[in-house]
Scaffold this active site. Sequence first.
Site, short mmCIF file in Angstrom:
data_model
loop_
_atom_site.label_atom_id
_atom_site.label_comp_id
_atom_site.label_asym_id
_atom_site.label_seq_id
_atom_site.Cartn_x
_atom_site.Cartn_y
_atom_site.Cartn_z
N VAL A 146 -21.45 -31.46 -0.73
CA VAL A 146 -22.34 -30.36 -1.14
C VAL A 146 -23.57 -30.19 -0.25
O VAL A 146 -24.29 -29.21 -0.39
CB VAL A 146 -22.83 -30.49 -2.61
CG1 VAL A 146 -21.78 -30.05 -3.58
CG2 VAL A 146 -23.37 -31.85 -2.90
N LYS A 192 -16.47 -40.02 -0.38
CA LYS A 192 -15.42 -40.42 -1.34
C LYS A 192 -14.14 -40.89 -0.62
O LYS A 192 -13.49 -41.84 -1.07
CB LYS A 192 -15.07 -39.24 -2.26
CG LYS A 192 -16.21 -38.84 -3.21
CD LYS A 192 -15.89 -37.53 -3.91
CE LYS A 192 -17.00 -37.09 -4.85
NZ LYS A 192 -16.74 -35.77 -5.46
N TYR A 234 -10.84 -29.76 -3.35
CA TYR A 234 -10.89 -29.45 -4.78
C TYR A 234 -9.97 -28.27 -5.11
O TYR A 234 -8.85 -28.21 -4.65
CB TYR A 234 -12.34 -29.16 -5.23
CG TYR A 234 -13.28 -30.24 -4.82
CD1 TYR A 234 -13.14 -31.54 -5.29
CD2 TYR A 234 -14.31 -29.98 -3.93
CE1 TYR A 234 -14.00 -32.54 -4.91
CE2 TYR A 234 -15.20 -30.97 -3.54
CZ TYR A 234 -15.03 -32.24 -4.02
OH TYR A 234 -15.87 -33.22 -3.64
N TYR A 253 -23.18 -44.74 -6.95
CA TYR A 253 -22.40 -43.61 -6.41
C TYR A 253 -23.34 -42.55 -5.82
O TYR A 253 -23.09 -41.99 -4.74
CB TYR A 253 -21.52 -43.03 -7.54
CG TYR A 253 -21.06 -41.63 -7.29
CD1 TYR A 253 -20.01 -41.36 -6.40
CD2 TYR A 253 -21.68 -40.55 -7.94
CE1 TYR A 253 -19.61 -40.05 -6.16
CE2 TYR A 253 -21.27 -39.24 -7.71
CZ TYR A 253 -20.24 -39.00 -6.82
OH TYR A 253 -19.84 -37.71 -6.58
N SER A 282 -19.97 -35.84 -0.96
CA SER A 282 -18.59 -36.18 -1.36
C SER A 282 -17.69 -36.62 -0.21
O SER A 282 -16.60 -37.12 -0.46
CB SER A 282 -17.94 -34.99 -2.05
OG SER A 282 -18.46 -34.84 -3.34
O1 DON Z 1 -21.50 -35.96 -7.47
C1 DON Z 1 -22.25 -35.13 -6.96
O2 DON Z 1 -22.67 -34.22 -7.64
C2 DON Z 1 -22.66 -35.17 -5.50
N1 DON Z 1 -23.49 -36.21 -5.21
C3 DON Z 1 -21.51 -35.09 -4.60
C4 DON Z 1 -20.74 -33.86 -4.86
C5 DON Z 1 -20.14 -33.22 -3.68
O3 DON Z 1 -20.50 -33.42 -2.55
C6 DON Z 1 -19.09 -32.24 -4.00
N2 DON Z 1 -18.46 -31.73 -2.82
N3 DON Z 1 -18.35 -30.68 -2.35
#
Ligand code: DON
Length: 464
Positions: A259, A67, A241, A189, A64
């Site tokens: 993540v 983003k 978040y 994405y 993320s």
């Molecule tokens: O959209 C997702 O599930 C992941 N590829 C990215 C999510 C993410 O990194 C959330 N952040 N803490």
Amino acid sequence: MKSPIPDYLKIVLENARAIESGSPASYIETLAKADPSKLAVALATVDGNIYSAGDDRVEFSIQSISKAFVYAIAIEDIGLQGVLEKIGVEPSGDAFNQLSLERGSNRPVNPMINAGAITAHSLVTGATAEERTERILKGLSKLAGRQLHVDEEVYEAELKSADRNMAIGYMLKAAGIISCDPQDVVRGYIRQCAINVTVRDLAIMAATLSNAGVHPKTGERVIPQASVRQVLSVMTTCGMYDAAGDWVSNVGIPAKSGVAGGIIGALPGQVGIATFSPNLDERGNSVRGVAICEKLSRDMGLHMMDVSQIAGATVWTSVATIVAGTHEPHHPNCERDVIIFSLRGAVRFPGSERLSRALVRELGEPDPEDPGSGKYIDACAVVISLRDVYSLSAIAQRMLHENIKRLIADKRSVVIIDPSEVLQMKSADGKPGDALPHIVKTENEARDYIGGAGSSTVLIKDDW
Ligand code: DON
């Protein structure tokens, strides 16, 4: 002699090792197998120096954190207005993968949750899904200062558990937010999230935001300044978040987590920081990463709300009497007072307001309610010294120009000491004219101009 900074970073890491809570992201097979002992930190200055410690060359997927940068690319490609029509800027207080749209506008609430990030991805220019992803990979590589690659294993693993993101994609299509194939957009994405980085890459990427979009190493403008402001704003309110409030009060640095265990922090004008540790808390943020950032912020005074600089210190006033030199013993300014206003540091609105107030007080008509005001109404010249000014913000520059114009309109002799040419004052037609002050590089030049060649000054205050 060795710099103390890497030693300090090592100590911070060793202290963070004691924290054992959390676990790696379980919904992506490859991330679930991550080695939880991996730990790294990096700090990049806005002039491109990187300090790091721990597993600072270990690659992990950006997830993320991408983003924030893809939001900047989307703004570059279709303009801020176009992006705002599709993605809001309100903190959601929800989990990152919440299936939600803003009531009324039907937009994703912000670009940091998946719905907003998938939309931002779709807004990046590219005739095909591949072109879009390629543009993103190129953009992130430029920010990192090296060619980055997609971790195919992470990509394939996330694709297997992408039902929720696919659902978000279809929700966006149904709401008219994206127009292309939802599956293509979500795959793109997921590829964007699977780009591998190290903490050193992330620190320099963050430092580019801290440096107003100019890459600290190459000096190239990579992100327009207005986009940087937008990105840092949403990072502040939405980057962590549903932990955004805790983060802002404890760390106080615009940030984004991923993540895989990465976190970036970009403190405007100062540093970019990055941490890596795979164990996550229930909100999806790295447990040790959050603790490290809290410690760095506390120890190094990085909280953006710390009121550490009081504007009053940026202007001081002194007065000197001109003593004629042997070349021009009868110079009209001999034995007369010169008032000197000296500005110091990075001058912004408060500094220019202080100067404006000081000019009015010292040179204006005496105010019966302010004893001592109007004392230098008869000064033979006004000197504004910008010798110790590091930068003038746009508003400080405009205020200074306006004050100078008003002094000249009052028939005052105005001399500016500006060795670094920060004033940048031009007449309406760009040519030197009566409405411009006399600009010199040194105190001596200013004195000779005011009092004649070889004159000297007797200082009433200060050491001019
Ligand atoms: O959209 C997702 O599930 C992941 N590829 C990215 C999510 C993410 O990194 C959330 N952040 N803490």
